[in-house]
Write a protein that holds these residues in place. Structure first.
Motif, PDB file in Angstrom:
ATOM      1  N   GLY A  66     -11.246  -4.871   4.421  1.00 49.39           N
ATOM      2  CA  GLY A  66     -11.482  -4.043   5.597  1.00 49.39           C
ATOM      3  C   GLY A  66     -10.444  -2.986   5.866  1.00 49.39           C
ATOM      4  N   GLN A  67      -9.385  -2.930   5.070  1.00 54.13           N
ATOM      5  CA  GLN A  67      -8.333  -1.935   5.275  1.00 54.13           C
ATOM      6  C   GLN A  67      -8.401  -0.861   4.196  1.00 54.13           C
ATOM      7  OE1 GLN A  67      -4.739  -4.298   5.134  1.00 54.13           O
ATOM      8  NE2 GLN A  67      -4.691  -4.514   7.355  1.00 54.13           N
ATOM      9  N   ALA A  68      -8.194   0.379   4.590  1.00 58.53           N
ATOM     10  CA  ALA A  68      -8.131   1.467   3.615  1.00 58.53           C
ATOM     11  C   ALA A  68      -6.983   1.209   2.652  1.00 58.53           C
ATOM     12  CB  ALA A  68      -7.945   2.801   4.324  1.00 58.53           C
ATOM     13  N   ILE A  69      -7.213   1.518   1.377  1.00 52.89           N
ATOM     14  CA  ILE A  69      -6.206   1.202   0.354  1.00 52.89           C
ATOM     15  C   ILE A  69      -4.861   1.847   0.665  1.00 52.89           C
ATOM     16  CG2 ILE A  69      -5.591   1.603  -2.059  1.00 52.89           C
ATOM     17  CD1 ILE A  69      -8.527   1.164  -2.760  1.00 52.89           C
ATOM     18  N   ASP A  70      -4.890   3.109   1.117  1.00 52.60           N
ATOM     19  CA  ASP A  70      -3.615   3.778   1.370  1.00 52.60           C
ATOM     20  C   ASP A  70      -2.901   3.236   2.613  1.00 52.60           C
ATOM     21  OD1 ASP A  70      -5.462   4.786   3.123  1.00 52.60           O
ATOM     22  OD2 ASP A  70      -4.894   6.888   2.865  1.00 52.60           O
ATOM     23  N   LYS A  71      -3.590   2.396   3.404  1.00 49.56           N
ATOM     24  CA  LYS A  71      -2.973   1.798   4.587  1.00 49.56           C
ATOM     25  C   LYS A  71      -2.903   0.275   4.464  1.00 49.56           C
ATOM     26  CE  LYS A  71      -4.656   5.557   7.510  1.00 49.56           C
ATOM     27  NZ  LYS A  71      -5.519   5.920   8.670  1.00 49.56           N
ATOM     28  N   ILE A  85       5.647  -5.183  -2.924  1.00 48.66           N
ATOM     29  CA  ILE A  85       6.455  -6.155  -3.665  1.00 48.66           C
ATOM     30  C   ILE A  85       5.648  -7.396  -4.039  1.00 48.66           C
ATOM     31  CG2 ILE A  85       7.304  -7.449  -1.664  1.00 48.66           C
ATOM     32  CD1 ILE A  85      10.044  -7.518  -3.032  1.00 48.66           C
ATOM     33  N   ALA A  86       4.506  -7.600  -3.388  1.00 41.53           N
ATOM     34  CA  ALA A  86       3.708  -8.804  -3.635  1.00 41.53           C
ATOM     35  C   ALA A  86       3.127  -8.837  -5.038  1.00 41.53           C
ATOM     36  CB  ALA A  86       2.586  -8.900  -2.601  1.00 41.53           C
ATOM     37  N   ASP A  87       2.800  -7.670  -5.575  1.00 38.78           N
ATOM     38  CA  ASP A  87       2.166  -7.621  -6.890  1.00 38.78           C
ATOM     39  C   ASP A  87       2.259  -6.202  -7.423  1.00 38.78           C
ATOM     40  OD1 ASP A  87      -0.444  -7.093  -8.641  1.00 38.78           O
ATOM     41  OD2 ASP A  87      -0.109  -9.248  -8.645  1.00 38.78           O
ATOM     42  N   PRO A  88       2.600  -6.025  -8.708  1.00 39.10           N
ATOM     43  CA  PRO A  88       2.711  -4.662  -9.251  1.00 39.10           C
ATOM     44  C   PRO A  88       1.393  -3.896  -9.225  1.00 39.10           C
ATOM     45  CG  PRO A  88       2.909  -6.315 -10.984  1.00 39.10           C
ATOM     46  CD  PRO A  88       2.991  -7.040  -9.690  1.00 39.10           C
ATOM     47  N   LEU A  89       0.265  -4.608  -9.336  1.00 38.58           N
ATOM     48  CA  LEU A  89      -1.025  -3.936  -9.250  1.00 38.58           C
ATOM     49  C   LEU A  89      -1.250  -3.365  -7.856  1.00 38.58           C
ATOM     50  CD1 LEU A  89      -3.532  -6.136 -11.295  1.00 38.58           C
ATOM     51  CD2 LEU A  89      -3.043  -3.722 -11.623  1.00 38.58           C
ATOM     52  N   VAL A  90      -0.895  -4.149  -6.840  1.00 36.19           N
ATOM     53  CA  VAL A  90      -1.007  -3.663  -5.467  1.00 36.19           C
ATOM     54  C   VAL A  90      -0.115  -2.450  -5.272  1.00 36.19           C
ATOM     55  CG1 VAL A  90      -0.560  -4.222  -3.045  1.00 36.19           C
ATOM     56  CG2 VAL A  90      -1.638  -5.916  -4.541  1.00 36.19           C
ATOM     57  N   ALA A  91       1.088  -2.521  -5.821  1.00 37.33           N
ATOM     58  CA  ALA A  91       2.033  -1.408  -5.695  1.00 37.33           C
ATOM     59  C   ALA A  91       1.474  -0.137  -6.324  1.00 37.33           C
ATOM     60  CB  ALA A  91       3.372  -1.781  -6.334  1.00 37.33           C
ATOM     61  N   GLU A  92       0.889  -0.276  -7.526  1.00 27.24           N
ATOM     62  CA  GLU A  92       0.354   0.901  -8.211  1.00 27.24           C
ATOM     63  C   GLU A  92      -0.874   1.447  -7.485  1.00 27.24           C
ATOM     64  OE1 GLU A  92      -0.052   4.020 -10.821  1.00 27.24           O
ATOM     65  OE2 GLU A  92       1.639   2.646 -10.532  1.00 27.24           O
ATOM     66  N   LEU A  93      -1.732   0.557  -7.000  1.00 26.71           N
ATOM     67  CA  LEU A  93      -2.924   0.977  -6.266  1.00 26.71           C
ATOM     68  C   LEU A  93      -2.532   1.768  -5.023  1.00 26.71           C
ATOM     69  CD1 LEU A  93      -6.049   0.649  -6.307  1.00 26.71           C
ATOM     70  CD2 LEU A  93      -5.748  -1.344  -4.851  1.00 26.71           C
ATOM     71  N   LYS A  94      -1.558   1.251  -4.276  1.00 24.66           N
ATOM     72  CA  LYS A  94      -1.107   1.935  -3.061  1.00 24.66           C
ATOM     73  C   LYS A  94      -0.417   3.259  -3.400  1.00 24.66           C
ATOM     74  CE  LYS A  94       0.633  -0.456   0.314  1.00 24.66           C
ATOM     75  NZ  LYS A  94       1.415  -1.415   1.137  1.00 24.66           N
ATOM     76  N   ARG A  95       0.321   3.264  -4.503  1.00 26.65           N
ATOM     77  CA  ARG A  95       1.030   4.491  -4.882  1.00 26.65           C
ATOM     78  C   ARG A  95       0.051   5.608  -5.211  1.00 26.65           C
ATOM     79  NH1 ARG A  95       2.744   7.491  -8.859  1.00 26.65           N
ATOM     80  NH2 ARG A  95       1.486   6.376 -10.392  1.00 26.65           N
ATOM     81  N   GLN A  96      -0.984   5.281  -6.008  1.00 30.09           N
ATOM     82  CA  GLN A  96      -1.976   6.302  -6.368  1.00 30.09           C
ATOM     83  C   GLN A  96      -2.764   6.764  -5.145  1.00 30.09           C
ATOM     84  OE1 GLN A  96      -4.417   5.600  -9.820  1.00 30.09           O
ATOM     85  NE2 GLN A  96      -2.790   4.577 -10.938  1.00 30.09           N
ATOM     86  N   ALA A  97      -3.104   5.820  -4.278  1.00 26.97           N
ATOM     87  CA  ALA A  97      -3.845   6.189  -3.076  1.00 26.97           C
ATOM     88  C   ALA A  97      -3.009   7.095  -2.176  1.00 26.97           C
ATOM     89  CB  ALA A  97      -4.275   4.934  -2.326  1.00 26.97           C
ATOM     90  N   ALA A  98      -1.721   6.766  -2.039  1.00 25.30           N
ATOM     91  CA  ALA A  98      -0.835   7.559  -1.187  1.00 25.30           C
ATOM     92  C   ALA A  98      -0.672   8.980  -1.713  1.00 25.30           C
ATOM     93  CB  ALA A  98       0.525   6.875  -1.083  1.00 25.30           C
ATOM     94  N   LYS A  99      -0.744   9.143  -3.033  1.00 22.92           N
ATOM     95  CA  LYS A  99      -0.633  10.470  -3.642  1.00 22.92           C
ATOM     96  C   LYS A  99      -1.909  11.286  -3.493  1.00 22.92           C
ATOM     97  CE  LYS A  99       1.010  11.004  -7.720  1.00 22.92           C
ATOM     98  NZ  LYS A  99       1.223  10.832  -9.183  1.00 22.92           N
TER      99      LYS A  99
END
Length: 574
Positions: free
Chosen positions: A409-414, A420-434
């Motif tokens: 239910g939350q937007a990926i960029d938010k 730090i919980a998982d490198p996949l989460v980190a990469e997903l958030k990084r790409q979304a933020a960009k």
């Protein structure tokens, strides 16, 4: 009389630390090469000049980025004479092949990102193999034979038995009988030149996951080893440059690893370098069986070559009641991945820990309940979206809404989950933020379906991974229609022309095992495919000049600026 050419070319991808495509695990990166990866091609022509091109690649998937680029290059070489509807691209589904080869965002996150050079090398090998095959057409005879593996041959097991047993048409089996809960028959299409088999295509469904997700080398896995073994045997018989293709059929719920009592213990006996030994052993069983089959009595293939292909939007399909248990309002929806997708498969490829999965399920149910309770506060469009989404997705605990790019239910960029919980989460958030995936599709929704005719047989070519019974139902649907067009047998080839996940039966979907969690368009996905294939088969049964079907729909191009933001990213250091 037919003519055929056959060829293979190595896919010269570089092992430079990008994640491989299949397991979706951050650590499953290519730092070396265990076996070569090949593109194996067969080009067929009949007396009327009709052609069929078939290419199987040692990859985990076929993507629209691959297919569209290959078509563009073939058209540049062959002109308008080339008809892309007559091109079949498929793969062995090795989980130890290159990633980063799609323009869709989700399957590239782990790579990380899109790797243009990987795609370029795949296209180069494929186009070269196809053109060489076409340039060396020889008079041949085509035939089809098939035989089942003996029950004692340890080659494949159903990995989702509880889901399989839900199907009303199957005989219920216990965990000691997992090896029987699949289609153990291998059809082999043989190409004989001057009386000797020079090339063949095997269609047997079993996952190419003998090599696990802790390995760090490219490997063609069991299907690739099978091809090498069969080609070596044919070479010893005096055949020059034979081509043996081991493509996939209904592999969705079929594992090369033993499933049954003490399966985890037995899997641990084949870890590390032993996994390559096991992959070769499994491939050799397939090769030996195929070589036996081509020596037995077979059905001669006679008649003309033909093919039909169309693209359909699987996120917006109404399934006919006859395929949907009589349900009048059976619709698919925007793609969603369930918690079961993220927890993986217990033997082939475990995902996130089950404890976290249980929490995710509870959160998914809270999100669903909250949304439906507040429907009256939403706009009409929002109400319709949620009503359709949850009607289509049914019992699935939705973790990722790929269409809307939301996690629980939350937007990926938010997303509140810390990087730090998982490198996949980190990469997903990084790409979304960009802003690298704001307008880009996360997974394909407009997908190709194709039927190929080789004289008196037909091959249903499906994108993605169909389970044993899902594929059986599609074959039955198409077979009933094409029987009026003098088709004697219908076969199925999966992982064709694009990739979007799994297709389970409605009954299997209710189990919400991994395969159901990865059936992204909802519980009526198979019924929608049957509906679309039935319509296509009805047109295919008509003379070519009378056919009326969609020849214009194509996937939308990815926004170039977003693709650039997630291209040529630096992989983690070793």
């Amino acid at each position: 009389m037919f003519k055929a050419g056959w060829s293979k070319r190595e896919i010269l991808v570089k092992a430079q630390g990008y994640a491989m495509m299949g397991y979706g695990m951050w650590h499953n990166r290519a730092w070396g090469q265990q076996t070569p990866l090949f593109a194996r091609a067969i080009w067929l022509a009949d007396e009327q000049g009709n052609e069929i091109a078939f290419c199987c690649l040692d990859l985990g998937y076929i993507t629209y980025a691959m297919r569209s680029t290959i078509i563009r290059q073939l058209r540049a070489k062959l002109g308008e004479h080339f008809n892309p509807e007559r091109l079949v691209l498929t793969c062995t589904h090795t989980h130890s092949g290159p990633g980063g080869c799609t323009h869709d965002a989700l399957y590239n996150v782990v790579t990380p990102g899109f790797v243009p050079d990987n795609l370029a090398q795949i296209v180069l090998a494929t186009v070269d193999a196809l053109l060489v095959a076409r340039a060396h057409l020889e008079p041949v005879e085509l035939s089809l034979a098939h035989a089942a593996f003996a029950e004692t041959t340890a080659v494949a097991w159903n990995r989702s038995l509880e889901a399989y047993n839900r199907n009303p048409e199957v005989t219920k089996l216990n965990h000691q009988q997992c090896h029987l809960a699949l289609n153990r028959e291998m059809p082999v299409l043989a190409i004989r030149h001057q009386g000797q088999v020079a090339a063949f295509v095997s269609l047997f469904g079993v996952h190419a996951t003998a090599v696990g997700n802790n390995q760090t080398k490219y490997c063609a896995d069991n299907k690739g080893y099978a091809a090498v073994a069969a080609e070596a045997a044919l070479t010893q018989q005096g055949i020059t440059a034979p081509v043996a293709i081991f493509a996939q059929a209904t592999a969705g719920d079929v594992s090369p690893h033993y499933h049954g009592p003490n399966d985890i213990v037995r899997r641990k006996q084949w870890q590390g370098e032993k996994e390559y030994t096991y992959a070769e052993q499994n491939g050799r069983l397939q090769a030996e069986h195929a070589l036996k089959i081509i020596q037995q009595a077979s059905l001669p293939i006679t008649g003309a070559l033909d093919a039909i292909l169309t693209y359909v939007d699987l996120s917006n399909q109404h399934a006919e009641p006859r395929f949907a248990n009589g349900e009048q309002q059976a619709f698919t929806s925007q793609p969603c991945h369930g918690v079961a997708f993220f927890t993986g498969t217990r033997v082939d490829g475990p995902g996130m820990p089950m404890a976290i999965g249980k929490v995710a399920k509870q959160l998914a149910r809270v999100v669903k309940t909250t949304r439906l309770r507040r429907l009256h506060k939403l706009t009409l469009a929002e109400q319709q979206y949620y009503q359709r989404l949850y009607a289509a997705q049914g019992v699935k605990d939705i973790m990722l809404e790929a269409g809307r790019k939301q996690v629980l239910g939350q937007a990926i960029d938010k997303l509140m989950v810390p990087a730090i919980a998982d490198p996949l989460v980190a990469e997903l958030k990084r790409q979304a933020a960009k802003g690298a995936m704001k307008e880009s599709a996360m997974v394909p929704t407009v997908l190709p379906i194709q039927i190929v005719r080789l004289g008196n047989i037909a091959i249903v070519c499906c994108p993605g991974e169909f389970t044993t019974i899902a594929g059986q139902r599609v074959v039955q649907t198409v077979g009933q229609i094409l029987a009026t067009a003098n088709i004697e047998q219908v076969l199925i080839c999966t992982y064709c022309n694009d990739y979007m996940g799994y297709v389970t039966t409605y009954e299997e979907y209710q189990q919400q095992a991994y395969e159901g969690g990865h059936t992204i368009y909802g519980q009526w996905t198979l019924a929608a495919f049957q509906t679309c294939f039935a319509k296509l088969a009805e047109q295919f049964a008509l003379p070519a000049h009378q056919r009326q079907y969609d020849q214009h729909t194509q996937p939308l191009p990815v926004p170039a600026h977003e693709l650039a933001l997630r291209s040529n990213l630096t992989p983690p250091r070793r």
